[in-house]
Design an enzyme around this catalytic site. Structure first.
Site, PDB file in Angstrom:
ATOM      1  N   ASP A 237      -9.427  -4.504  -5.337  1.00  0.00           N
ATOM      2  CA  ASP A 237      -8.922  -3.441  -4.703  1.00  0.00           C
ATOM      3  C   ASP A 237      -9.258  -2.149  -5.330  1.00  0.00           C
ATOM      4  O   ASP A 237      -8.971  -1.883  -6.611  1.00  0.00           O
ATOM      5  CB  ASP A 237      -7.335  -3.691  -4.580  1.00  0.00           C
ATOM      6  CG  ASP A 237      -6.630  -2.551  -3.845  1.00  0.00           C
ATOM      7  OD1 ASP A 237      -7.374  -1.733  -3.194  1.00  0.00           O
ATOM      8  OD2 ASP A 237      -5.527  -2.594  -3.742  1.00  0.00           O
TER       9      ASP A 237
ATOM     10  N   SER B 163       0.922  -1.259  -0.022  1.00  0.00           N
ATOM     11  CA  SER B 163      -0.086  -0.134   0.048  1.00  0.00           C
ATOM     12  C   SER B 163       0.913   1.159   0.055  1.00  0.00           C
ATOM     13  O   SER B 163       1.373   1.491  -0.867  1.00  0.00           O
ATOM     14  CB  SER B 163      -0.822  -0.026   1.039  1.00  0.00           C
ATOM     15  OG  SER B 163      -1.942   0.942   1.053  1.00  0.00           O
TER      16      SER B 163
ATOM     17  N   HIS C 179      -7.695  -5.137  -0.369  1.00  0.00           N
ATOM     18  CA  HIS C 179      -6.728  -4.388   0.024  1.00  0.00           C
ATOM     19  C   HIS C 179      -6.106  -4.576   1.466  1.00  0.00           C
ATOM     20  O   HIS C 179      -6.912  -4.896   2.412  1.00  0.00           O
ATOM     21  CB  HIS C 179      -6.930  -3.108  -0.118  1.00  0.00           C
ATOM     22  CG  HIS C 179      -5.864  -1.844   0.156  1.00  0.00           C
ATOM     23  ND1 HIS C 179      -5.014  -1.567  -1.025  1.00  0.00           N
ATOM     24  CD2 HIS C 179      -5.384  -1.501   0.998  1.00  0.00           C
ATOM     25  CE1 HIS C 179      -4.240  -0.865  -0.792  1.00  0.00           C
ATOM     26  NE2 HIS C 179      -4.167  -0.842   0.662  1.00  0.00           N
TER      27      HIS C 179
END
Length: 799
Positions: A734, A467, A764
């Site tokens: 995601d 991320s 995610h």
């Protein structure tokens, strides 16, 4: 005659056993139903599924309309009429999206992009409605048919399919507006704000109640329900000005009314994500660092011999240049926003290796509290590893530390057999960009220089992150290339964020229903990282001012950031205001400088003007006249590293004639200017609107988000060519999927080595859920395999 077993201990035990058996049967039926809906989705094509659903809806409508004037029968008739209408309206939009989705894939072997994900999600919803409609048709005459329960579920999925139809029309709008092969909305900033202001008014609560996580693998859904209950409970505590430290785990996840009332939970969830600020999300995401929860997580993880928190002192040091090791460049400690300060890193190693218990390293160890145990001397040392993994954790730039990610990092250390360091960079909004980048770059350079202390020879170094950490992997590597120091041997980025602008894309439309990454939360994190966390760009007075409101916003950003020496932002502001960027920096006098002169950060050094002497004084070993010309580009002008011009960032990944041929084949004209946002829906259709009031979300991006060290997708070609081999692991469902696809497409177009693997049906952040189920374990193992590719490059062919 009453049975003798109807009372007394024996009767009570029998009654209890019967209840347990009924519960067990109910759970088995639920699992079978979910599995059947999943099989329906994967085995039926879209047209057949729609026709079957319409036929069942009409049959159920006819049955319940003949059951008299009862309220339940009337509502069931109405809901099946709505299902029929939405299914018939949704199918053409999905068919059109499927017809062009392949044009946006990385390659035929990687069929993944936001358009495909949106169609897949709509198919999941249709499959659930089809299964439920069949169940109703088969059981509606039974005396055990629970009409109210089935009605509530059907109404929830009808609301969901209605909103998905709206998202399909939004996706068509993007398709008609964007250039071929481009997934991100490319309208001007005012048009983008108009699009987002319309999008954020959509109703979201239906996706957080009975339909929560319907698009994900069934093993994830109980976890999501627990998280949603904890979130809304934590939101109640937060409203009462209670901090996360004062909330017990039991009080968070046992709120009865939210557990038994899905509609109430969905409405409260929507209120929380729309109205609570980034400080709430920081506190909630950091719950995993509470001592009890972190201890439980570590108990389930691999046991390692080394897990030590180190504090790197803020001292400058020299690094050799890769172009000429006789020359060095000074790596200064992080300075942005808060001045010099130590950088925390966590060293994790499955075995105790040479150097890891040295006095030099022990002097850097930082105590983690009364429960921290010092490392005891071990009789034997494993030799230094040839490799080293440098990890940057996720958390939206605002939350979590290496401790949150320690459980899966311990597993990595065991499987890979290499030391791992994870950087505890400073978090926004207290430390916005570029502080985190400076600290990560400083820690990376320190690790390269001192790898012997970490138990590694440093022959192979891999950057890994998830991320926000994936974003930092790319930007640290770009910064290393800009400074001319060693670039890592490869990068493994899991579901990275590469575009931090508030730009719509097909996958980001999925944020309407994503319980872990809603759009408003994503926007708040990005705004905090950009240093504009306290600004409200969507206020009514700024809307009334129009461009003056935008200028007022950018002026406030400008004045604040000039105080910390970020003079490059001036050109961003001037460019946004329509003025020509100046070639030379504009001198600014700080009326109250914190030191004798404005401090220059590492990031400023990399963004300084070409005629600036910064970086030349630190060269060692050769004369100035002969070496400056050989010096790699440590600093670039803002015209190359600032907001990228259209000519700098080439999203056209195919020759022009090939694109036009593909358009003609598909019958799609992406050159047309799309319809206005108000005309995005066909006549007679309107999605459901939120009842929670306007979303508190900035509709304009701060100019700094265009900086390639913040949004690497916007980096010019010559910068991206400096990246090492990149391995991306993304999630099909995601909202950040398009970030990965577009970044991989740009690297592939430049001839850079890149791989993209997309896992199905997971949310995610799956790395933090690695121990939850078989699917998350397999996805986490895929990340390990990508890292191993970097650390064990293929052997050279024998002559």
């Amino acid at each position: 005659m009453e049975s003798a077993g109807g009372s007394g201990p024996t009767g009570a035990l029998a009654s209890k056993n019967e209840k347990e058996e009924l519960k067990s049967r109910s759970r088995r039926r639920w699992r079978k139903a979910k599995a059947k809906a999943s099989r329906l989705m994967h085995t039926m094509d879209l047209r057949t599924m729609t026709q079957s659903l319409v036929t069942l809806a009409e049959d159920n409508m006819a049955f319940f309309s003949s059951q008299g004037p009862g309220e339940t029968a009337r509502r069931l008739t109405s809901v099946f009429a709505g299902v029929r209408e939405q299914a018939l309206g949704l199918e053409p939009a999905l068919v059109r999206l499927l017809g062009v989705a392949h044009l946006f894939d990385l390659d035929p072997e990687t069929p993944a992009n936001g358009y495909r994900s949106l169609v897949h999600t709509a198919r999941c919803c249709l499959a659930h409605l089809l299964h439920k409609s069949r169940y109703v048709a088969s059981n509606r005459r039974s005396i055990f048919f629970r009409a109210s329960h089935n009605l509530a579920e059907l109404e929830a999925y009808l609301a969901a399919i209605t909103q998905l139809r709206a998202l399909a029309y939004y996706a068509q709008h993007l398709l008609a507006t964007n250039r071929p092969g481009v997934l991100f909305f490319e309208g001007d900033e005012g048009l983008t704000a108009e699009f987002l202001s319309e999008y954020v008014t959509l109703h979201k609560g239906c996706f957080y109640g009975r339909c929560l996580g319907f698009q994900f693998t069934p093993a994830i859904r109980p976890f999501l329900q627990t998280i949603s209950i904890g979130l809304v409970s934590f939101g109640e505590h937060y409203k009462r000005n209670e901090t996360g430290l004062g909330v017990t785990a039991s009080s968070l996840f046992t709120s009865g009314r939210f557990a038994i009332d899905p509609e109430l939970r969905g409405a409260e969830f929507e209120r929380v994500i729309q109205n609570l600020d980034v400080h709430f999300w920081k506190a909630f995401w950091n719950i995993t660092e509470i001592e009890v929860l972190s201890s439980l997580a570590n108990m389930a993880s691999a046991t390692v011999k080394v897990s030590r928190l180190l504090s790197l002192p803020p001292e400058a040091f020299e690094m050799p240049l890769t172009s000429d090791p006789r020359l060095t460049v000074t790596i200064s400690p992080p300075l942005a926003h808060t001045g010099p300060g130590p950088v925390l890193i966590r060293l994790i190693s499955y075995e105790l290796r040479e150097g890891q218990d040295s006095e030099a390293l022990s002097s850097l160890v930082k105590s983690e509290g009364p429960w921290n145990l010092d490392l005891r001397p071990w009789p034997q040392h494993a030799p230094r590893s040839r490799s080293l993994v440098v990890h940057f954790h996720g958390g939206g730039f605002v939350a979590q530390t290496s401790k949150s990610h320690e459980p899966y990092l311990k597993g990595w250390a065991q499987e890979l057999g290499v030391p791992i360091i994870s950087i505890d960079y400073s978090l926004a909004p207290e430390a916005p960009f570029p502080r985190a980048l400076e600290e990560c770059f400083y820690a990376y350079c320190w690790a390269v220089k001192n790898c012997a202390l970490l138990g590694s020879t440093g022959e192979q170094i891999c950057l890994a992150g998830d991320s926000a950490g994936g974003n930092l992997c790319f930007t640290v590597s770009l910064r290393a290339a800009a400074y001319g120091v060693r670039v890592p041997d490869g990068i493994m980025a899991a579901y990275p964020a590469t575009m931090l602008q508030t730009a719509a894309s097909p996958s980001r439309l999925l944020s309407l229903m994503d319980p872990l990454l809603p759009l408003s939360v994503l926007s708040k994190c990005v705004t905090a990282y950009a240093g504009a966390e306290t600004e409200d760009y969507s206020s009514s007075d700024q809307k009334a001012l129009g461009m003056m409101g935008i200028m007022r916003r950018d002026t406030s950003l400008l004045l604040r950031d000039l105080r910390v020496g970020a003079s490059s932002w001036l050109n961003s502001f001037l460019e946004l205001s329509g003025h020509k960027s100046q070639k030379k920096p504009v001198p600014v006098t700080d009326p109250d400088p914190p030191t004798e002169s404005i401090r220059r950060s590492v990031s400023e050094a990399a963004l300084a003007q070409l005629d600036s002497p910064v970086g030349t004084d630190s060269l060692k070993g050769c004369s100035e006249s002969s070496d400056v010309a050989k010096m790699p580009e440590v600093s670039q002008s803002l015209e190359t590293l600032g907001p990228s011009q259209a000519s700098d960032v080439n999203f056209f990944l195919l020759p022009e004639d090939a694109l036009e041929e593909a358009e003609a084949k598909e019958g799609v004209s992406t050159r047309d200017t799309g319809p206005s946002n108000r005309a995005a829906f066909p006549e007679g259709f309107q999605p459901r609107r939120s009842s929670q009031g306007p979303t508190h979300m900035p509709l304009y991006s701060a100019p700094i988000v265009k900086n390639p060290f913040m949004s690497p997708l916007l980096a010019p070609d010559h910068m991206l060519k400096t990246l090492p081999p990149v391995h991306i692991v993304a999630c099909a469902l995601d909202p950040m999927l398009d970030d990965s696809v577009m970044f991989a497409r740009r690297l592939r177009a430049l001839g850079q080595p890149v791989t993209l693997r997309v896992v199905e049906d997971l949310p995610h952040g799956f790395l933090s859920l690695a121990s939850l189920c078989r699917e998350t374990r397999q996805a986490a193992q895929l990340c390990v395999e990508r890292i191993r590719l970097v650390l064990t490059p293929p052997a050279a062919p024998q002559p």
